[in-house]
Scaffold this motif. Structure first.
Motif, PDB file in Angstrom:
ATOM      1  N   THR A 139       0.506  -0.939   0.181  1.00 47.01           N
ATOM      2  CA  THR A 139       0.100   0.074  -0.010  1.00 47.01           C
ATOM      3  C   THR A 139       0.786   1.560   0.019  1.00 47.01           C
ATOM      4  N   SER A 156       0.898   5.442   0.241  1.00 43.28           N
ATOM      5  CA  SER A 156       0.708   7.168   0.717  1.00 43.28           C
ATOM      6  C   SER A 156       1.155   8.363  -0.043  1.00 43.28           C
ATOM      7  N   ASP A 176      -6.373  13.159   8.265  1.00 47.32           N
ATOM      8  CA  ASP A 176      -6.943  12.274   7.490  1.00 47.32           C
ATOM      9  C   ASP A 176      -5.922  11.774   6.854  1.00 47.32           C
ATOM     10  N   ARG A 229      -4.251   9.547   3.625  1.00 48.69           N
ATOM     11  CA  ARG A 229      -5.453   8.848   2.674  1.00 48.69           C
ATOM     12  C   ARG A 229      -4.136   7.751   1.707  1.00 48.69           C
ATOM     13  N   VAL A 230      -4.666   6.284   2.302  1.00 45.49           N
ATOM     14  CA  VAL A 230      -3.484   5.091   0.995  1.00 45.49           C
ATOM     15  C   VAL A 230      -4.067   6.021  -0.072  1.00 45.49           C
ATOM     16  N   ILE A 231      -3.770   5.773  -0.979  1.00 47.05           N
ATOM     17  CA  ILE A 231      -3.511   6.693  -2.965  1.00 47.05           C
ATOM     18  C   ILE A 231      -3.813   5.054  -3.588  1.00 47.05           C
ATOM     19  N   LYS A 234      -9.440   1.934  -5.537  1.00 47.03           N
ATOM     20  CA  LYS A 234     -10.239   3.322  -4.438  1.00 47.03           C
ATOM     21  C   LYS A 234      -9.021   3.336  -3.636  1.00 47.03           C
ATOM     22  N   ASP A 235      -9.445   4.616  -3.076  1.00 50.59           N
ATOM     23  CA  ASP A 235      -9.030   5.283  -2.020  1.00 50.59           C
ATOM     24  C   ASP A 235      -9.262   4.675  -0.387  1.00 50.59           C
ATOM     25  N   VAL A 236      -8.503   4.822   0.245  1.00 46.76           N
ATOM     26  CA  VAL A 236      -9.120   4.604   1.653  1.00 46.76           C
ATOM     27  C   VAL A 236      -8.113   5.041   2.653  1.00 46.76           C
ATOM     28  N   LEU A 237      -8.858   5.785   4.105  1.00 50.37           N
ATOM     29  CA  LEU A 237      -7.951   6.553   5.262  1.00 50.37           C
ATOM     30  C   LEU A 237      -6.782   5.306   5.498  1.00 50.37           C
ATOM     31  N   PHE A 238      -5.832   5.447   5.835  1.00 51.71           N
ATOM     32  CA  PHE A 238      -4.501   4.700   6.389  1.00 51.71           C
ATOM     33  C   PHE A 238      -5.015   4.090   7.674  1.00 51.71           C
ATOM     34  N   ASP A 281      -7.929   3.660   9.184  1.00 53.65           N
ATOM     35  CA  ASP A 281      -9.565   2.588   8.696  1.00 53.65           C
ATOM     36  C   ASP A 281      -8.909   1.397   8.362  1.00 53.65           C
TER      37      ASP A 281
END
Length: 458
Positions: free
Chosen positions: A192, A194, A207, A209-211, A247-251, A253
């Protein structure tokens, strides 16, 4: 461990990365020194009396760090320090960004109700597994986070797949995180990524974000309505496929949901590559169901055709008529019925020849000669609904050629696509209802329209 060894008696440096130890003038130098060191070990001679010292970082720092030699099963040569503090001298100090990521993983896991710890050593057989941050998740799940940032160096990483496989073998799910695009593109582990951020930003509660590395699976049917190309390289195969989309997700989370099991690692295989990324547990279950739903073709029938012989049954061009009950009809009703045609307008049900047709055929043989064949004028007349649909599709295609604007062409292309789909569906239904070859029906239809079609203003 080190690559440069100083021999105190010979007063030479030995480079273990080279086959001749950087001394081509001394053939078989490695065999001589290694056998001598092994002999010392069998005799119980202490390491500090075996004439070998660290000739790299320790020697540059003015420290006498004694070593012994080791030969791996894969043929790799290693020199091992006698004391752990000498080995630690070769370790690159942890960057502030790396420490910030460790603190953030610990905080995110604690907020989710999971226990976690940093720099955890786990016993694996006769060796150990060193994990940057280990999160103890639900149902005995263990997530081992490994953070590799830009400070690692431009030479890249080595042995990532081996370390990940070793962790998986011992019940640890490896999760590798980075801020480098070239690391994120590797397929040796579930990476993953960022953006590259300073330590004080990473450590904040805001926040992160994991890109890259988390994806959503789109499941679709490979037909004329599909927006993705067929992965098998054919036009349309009719099977179900899955396509991953970023799809992005918060680290935070991601840390909590991997521990809870709602986000899981997956191996997605294409025709030539094996990709590793993270998806939701729901997508993983659907993907596993898709892989297990393999379509098995029936085995080929053996050729058991009996020799041809005389038959008193009347000939028929329609198979499996015995499955339908015979229709009750009279000669008078049959006289009023229109003669059959291979390409008629679509009926409510396939026509069935009645038993009383035998008497009628004997008295009305001249009328049977009026049965129209495909391609004749009568066949074209009977194909009026299909011909009209094909002409509409052709006219929509002509309109597309006359447009220049991108938006207008896009809208017209969609209109043409819908008209063509309607033609294909109508041809399919017609061929199926008549028991005809769909390809032949479409070919005959296109030939008729090609000879009679003229541009129309629809």
């Amino acid at each position: 461990m080190a690559n440069i060894v100083w021999h105190t008696k010979f007063q030479i440096s030995l480079d273990l990365t080279m086959d001749d130890l950087d001394h081509p003038e001394f053939p078989e130098l490695w065999e001589t020194i290694y056998k001598t060191d092994r002999y010392y070990g069998h005799r119980g001679v202490p390491v500090h009396q075996r004439d070998l010292q660290c000739g790299g970082v320790c020697r540059d720092a003015g420290v006498e760090a004694w070593m012994h030699l080791r030969l791996r099963a894969n043929g790799r040569r290693e020199a091992v320090h006698e004391r752990r503090e000498d080995e630690a001298r070769h370790t690159v100090p942890m960057s502030d960004e790396h420490k910030a990521y460790q603190e953030r993983i610990l905080r995110a896991a604690e907020e989710g109700g999971f226990h976690s710890d940093s720099e955890v050593r786990t016993r694996a057989g006769r060796s150990w597994i060193q994990t940057d941050t280990l999160v103890e998740g639900a149902d005995g799940r263990r997530i081992g986070w490994e953070v590799q940032l830009s400070s690692v160096g431009s030479e890249g990483l080595r042995g990532v797949r081996a370390r990940a496989a070793k962790a998986e073998k011992n019940g640890i799910t490896p999760a590798w995180h980075t801020d480098r695009s070239d690391y994120a593109q590797r397929r040796d582990a579930h990476w993953t990524r960022s953006n590259s951020l300073p330590a004080y930003v990473i450590a904040k509660t805001g926040d992160l974000r994991v890109i890259s590395g988390f994806r959503k699976l789109d499941f679709w049917r490979c037909d004329v309505h599909a927006v993705y190309p067929c992965p098998h390289g054919v036009r349309r195969c009719g099977e179900a496929h899955a396509t991953p989309t970023p799809k992005d997700v918060l680290f935070d989370d991601l840390v909590r949901q991997t521990a809870a099991g709602s986000i899981v690692p997956i191996q997605f295989r294409t025709a030539t590559k094996l990709h590793r990324f993270w998806v939701t547990s729901t997508d993983q279950e659907r993907y596993n169901d898709l892989l297990s739903d393999t379509i098995q073709l029936p085995p080929a029938r053996e050729d058991s055709t009996a020799p041809a012989r005389a038959s008193h049954n009347r000939p028929t061009c329609r198979p499996d008529l015995s499955a339908n009950p015979p229709a009750q009809s009279t000669p008078q009703a049959d006289q009023n019925a229109a003669p059959l045609s291979p390409l008629p307008t679509q009926p409510e049900a396939p026509a069935i020849e009645a038993e009383s047709d035998r008497t009628y055929r004997s008295t009305a043989s001249s009328e049977a000669d009026h049965v129209q064949q495909p391609g004749s004028e009568g066949g074209a007349r009977l194909l009026d609904p299909l011909i009209e649909l094909q002409q509409v599709a052709n006219n929509e295609q002509r309109k597309l050629r006359q447009l220049n604007g991108n938006e207008e062409r896009k809208r017209q292309r969609q209109v043409w696509f819908e008209a063509a789909c309607e033609v294909q569906a109508a041809v399919t239904d017609f061929a199926r209802s008549r028991g005809l070859n769909r390809y032949e029906v479409e070919k005959e239809l296109r030939g008729i329209v090609r000879g009679t079609d003229e541009p129309q203003d629809m």
